[in-house]
Design a protein around this motif. Sequence first.
Motif, mmCIF file in Angstrom:
data_model
loop_
_atom_site.group_PDB
_atom_site.id
_atom_site.type_symbol
_atom_site.label_atom_id
_atom_site.label_comp_id
_atom_site.label_asym_id
_atom_site.label_seq_id
_atom_site.Cartn_x
_atom_site.Cartn_y
_atom_site.Cartn_z
ATOM 1 N N LEU A 1 0.825 -1.206 0.000
ATOM 2 C CA LEU A 1 0.000 0.000 0.000
ATOM 3 C C LEU A 1 0.862 1.260 0.000
ATOM 4 N N ILE A 2 1.916 1.260 0.805
ATOM 5 C CA ILE A 2 2.767 2.452 0.951
ATOM 6 C C ILE A 2 3.459 2.791 -0.368
ATOM 7 N N VAL A 3 4.033 1.791 -1.021
ATOM 8 C CA VAL A 3 4.744 2.056 -2.281
ATOM 9 C C VAL A 3 3.774 2.501 -3.364
ATOM 10 N N TRP A 4 2.576 1.972 -3.337
ATOM 11 C CA TRP A 4 1.556 2.381 -4.317
ATOM 12 C C TRP A 4 1.259 3.872 -4.195
ATOM 13 N N ILE A 5 1.033 4.347 -2.984
ATOM 14 C CA ILE A 5 0.763 5.778 -2.788
ATOM 15 C C ILE A 5 2.021 6.609 -3.043
ATOM 16 N N LEU A 6 3.178 6.081 -2.647
ATOM 17 C CA LEU A 6 4.430 6.799 -2.893
ATOM 18 C C LEU A 6 4.640 7.055 -4.381
ATOM 19 N N SER A 7 4.209 6.142 -5.223
ATOM 20 C CA SER A 7 4.405 6.326 -6.662
ATOM 21 C C SER A 7 3.731 7.604 -7.159
ATOM 22 N N TYR A 8 2.592 7.986 -6.566
ATOM 23 C CA TYR A 8 1.914 9.225 -6.944
ATOM 24 C C TYR A 8 2.613 10.448 -6.340
ATOM 25 N N VAL A 9 3.043 10.328 -5.090
ATOM 26 C CA VAL A 9 3.744 11.434 -4.436
ATOM 27 C C VAL A 9 5.061 11.714 -5.142
ATOM 28 N N ASP A 10 5.790 10.660 -5.451
ATOM 29 C CA ASP A 10 7.071 10.800 -6.146
ATOM 30 C C ASP A 10 6.880 11.451 -7.514
ATOM 31 N N ARG A 11 5.835 11.053 -8.210
ATOM 32 C CA ARG A 11 5.543 11.623 -9.524
ATOM 33 C C ARG A 11 5.211 13.112 -9.419
ATOM 34 N N PHE A 12 4.497 13.489 -8.343
ATOM 35 C CA PHE A 12 4.150 14.898 -8.131
ATOM 36 C C PHE A 12 5.407 15.754 -7.960
ATOM 37 N N PHE A 13 6.309 15.310 -7.076
ATOM 38 C CA PHE A 13 7.529 16.080 -6.841
ATOM 39 C C PHE A 13 8.443 16.077 -8.070
ATOM 40 N N ASP A 14 8.437 15.012 -8.817
ATOM 41 C CA ASP A 14 9.240 14.960 -10.033
ATOM 42 C C ASP A 14 8.750 15.968 -11.065
ATOM 43 N N LYS A 15 7.441 16.179 -11.089
ATOM 44 C CA LYS A 15 6.845 17.081 -12.077
ATOM 45 C C LYS A 15 6.934 18.539 -11.666
ATOM 46 N N TYR A 16 6.757 18.833 -10.376
ATOM 47 C CA TYR A 16 6.618 20.225 -9.943
ATOM 48 C C TYR A 16 7.832 20.784 -9.199
ATOM 49 N N SER A 17 8.827 19.954 -8.880
ATOM 50 C CA SER A 17 10.009 20.481 -8.196
ATOM 51 C C SER A 17 10.894 21.242 -9.186
ATOM 52 N N PRO A 18 11.357 22.438 -8.834
ATOM 53 C CA PRO A 18 12.312 23.158 -9.688
ATOM 54 C C PRO A 18 13.575 22.322 -9.855
ATOM 55 N N ASP A 19 14.155 22.339 -11.043
ATOM 56 C CA ASP A 19 15.317 21.515 -11.322
ATOM 57 C C ASP A 19 16.452 21.779 -10.345
ATOM 58 N N VAL A 20 16.636 23.041 -9.944
ATOM 59 C CA VAL A 20 17.738 23.388 -9.076
ATOM 60 C C VAL A 20 17.559 22.831 -7.656
ATOM 61 N N LEU A 21 16.302 22.528 -7.283
ATOM 62 C CA LEU A 21 16.010 22.012 -5.942
ATOM 63 C C LEU A 21 15.634 20.523 -5.934
ATOM 64 N N LYS A 22 15.466 19.937 -7.119
ATOM 65 C CA LYS A 22 14.911 18.588 -7.219
ATOM 66 C C LYS A 22 15.782 17.544 -6.523
ATOM 67 N N VAL A 23 17.098 17.750 -6.506
ATOM 68 C CA VAL A 23 17.998 16.743 -5.980
ATOM 69 C C VAL A 23 17.719 16.424 -4.517
ATOM 70 N N PHE A 24 17.213 17.395 -3.743
ATOM 71 C CA PHE A 24 16.867 17.103 -2.347
ATOM 72 C C PHE A 24 15.366 17.237 -2.082
ATOM 73 N N LEU A 25 14.686 18.103 -2.858
ATOM 74 C CA LEU A 25 13.265 18.340 -2.609
ATOM 75 C C LEU A 25 12.428 17.112 -2.952
ATOM 76 N N LYS A 26 12.789 16.413 -4.021
ATOM 77 C CA LYS A 26 12.010 15.236 -4.428
ATOM 78 C C LYS A 26 12.091 14.111 -3.395
ATOM 79 N N PRO A 27 13.292 13.673 -2.977
ATOM 80 C CA PRO A 27 13.324 12.576 -1.996
ATOM 81 C C PRO A 27 12.846 12.986 -0.613
ATOM 82 N N PHE A 28 13.304 14.153 -0.136
ATOM 83 C CA PHE A 28 12.930 14.553 1.220
ATOM 84 C C PHE A 28 11.469 14.959 1.287
ATOM 85 N N GLY A 29 10.982 15.630 0.252
ATOM 86 C CA GLY A 29 9.572 15.996 0.215
ATOM 87 C C GLY A 29 8.677 14.770 0.216
#
Length: 462
Positions: free
Chosen positions: A226-254
């Motif tokens: 269940l957790i990985v299933w929901i994470l797939s949507y959260v991860d996709r959100f941060f991948d799409k909307y995180s600024p490139d300059v911040l993505k390296v830490f914002l995507k995983p930590f967010g």
Amino acid sequence: MNNKYRKESEEIIEYLGGADNISHLTHCMTRLRFNLKDYSLADQNKLEKVSGVIGINNTGAQYQVIIGQAVERYYKELISVLNISNDVDIKNDVKEDLSFKSVINSVFDYLSGSLTPLIPILLSASLAKTVAAIIGPSLLGLVSETSDIYTLFTFVGDAGFYFLPVFIAYSAARKLNTSIPISLLLGAVLIHPTLLQIASDEVSFSVYGIPTVAQNYTSTVVPMLLIVWILSYVDRFFDKYSPDVLKVFLKPFGSLIIMLPISLSVLAPLGGYIGQYVSAGIISLNEIAGPFAVAIIGGTFSLLVLTGMHPLLFTYLFVSFPELGYDNFLLPGILATSWAGLGVSLACVFKFKYKENKTLGLGYIITWLLGGVGEPMLYGLYLRYKTPLYACIIAGFLAGIIAGLFDLTAYVLNTSNGIYGLAAFIGGDTSNYFALGVTLVAAVVLGFVVMYFMKIDEEPIQ
């Protein structure tokens, strides 16, 4: 030989509609499992004629190419031809119409794709525990429970199940093409000693002020699915909307910050309760149906293997076995149908008139008995002649009743086939070994007798 695997792998890709038509690839013990963008482009007739292919099964959720023992060799050639890493799956950009059938297919595909890769871990861990049981005081008494070798094999076997949330995190993240590192971290969080102590002490705990019911999630399956299933949507959100300059830490930590309350306060407890209810349901079915519950498995398991749906049955086993510590339902039924199939195959060899068919049939039997691979038998005998399949269903059902009546019980979670499957039933008192012997003999005899009185339309090998 390497040229053979390369050539046939290239043919498989071509007959599946080309590399661009493959959206996901994995494999189990005997099958290459493909997700295709357009299933109509696959040419089943040509695929079945590829030398190394035993059979084809299209479930609608997966296109399964049955290979047998050499499946990993073909898999390595396929990922080489497709120019992908075996640690990175092909990105699945297929968008299906939302319907009840597509949802069910997607769920089954997710379960199968997440659990099938774990079979080698569970198999190895189970065999480690089997070694401990054999050499320990409960059977041969070669070593004591305090000996180093007994301790070694015991804790290695336990590790295969204790860390299931972490293993599931990896395989499920690969299946959904989401963040493997964050999935692994969330899996580790579930079995961290601090959380386990909170659960043991039954003290109050909250995440960001949200009340959380801490549980012991070691050896669990459903929470991380269940957790990985929901994470797939959260991860996709941060991948799409995180600024490139911040993505390296914002995507995983967010993703981690968002998933912590969702995981610990909602999904993990929900998954834990689902696992408990599944275990309770299996126990109830046994109590209500008794031997007939085992017989149902014995009668239908060969059909599940033919359709490639048997890993889904293991889903329930992975949930219930760690909870109960034994299984007197699924594994006895699987044993019954497997050894009934041996009797059926022996009868086929006995009834065959052509020497080539006898030799081929014996080859199927040896492959199953010593190699632990049953697909050649299933596709080479059962589907080809049809009546052996009917005989296996009947004999498996009857042998399942016998296994149920004698309360045959598996004490080691072992999904192996052939002679290796017997290791699952090491444990318990003397009556369990008597039940095992009776079930084996009855299954083989029933399979032989039922098939002996059935017609088989034999044709010489061209």
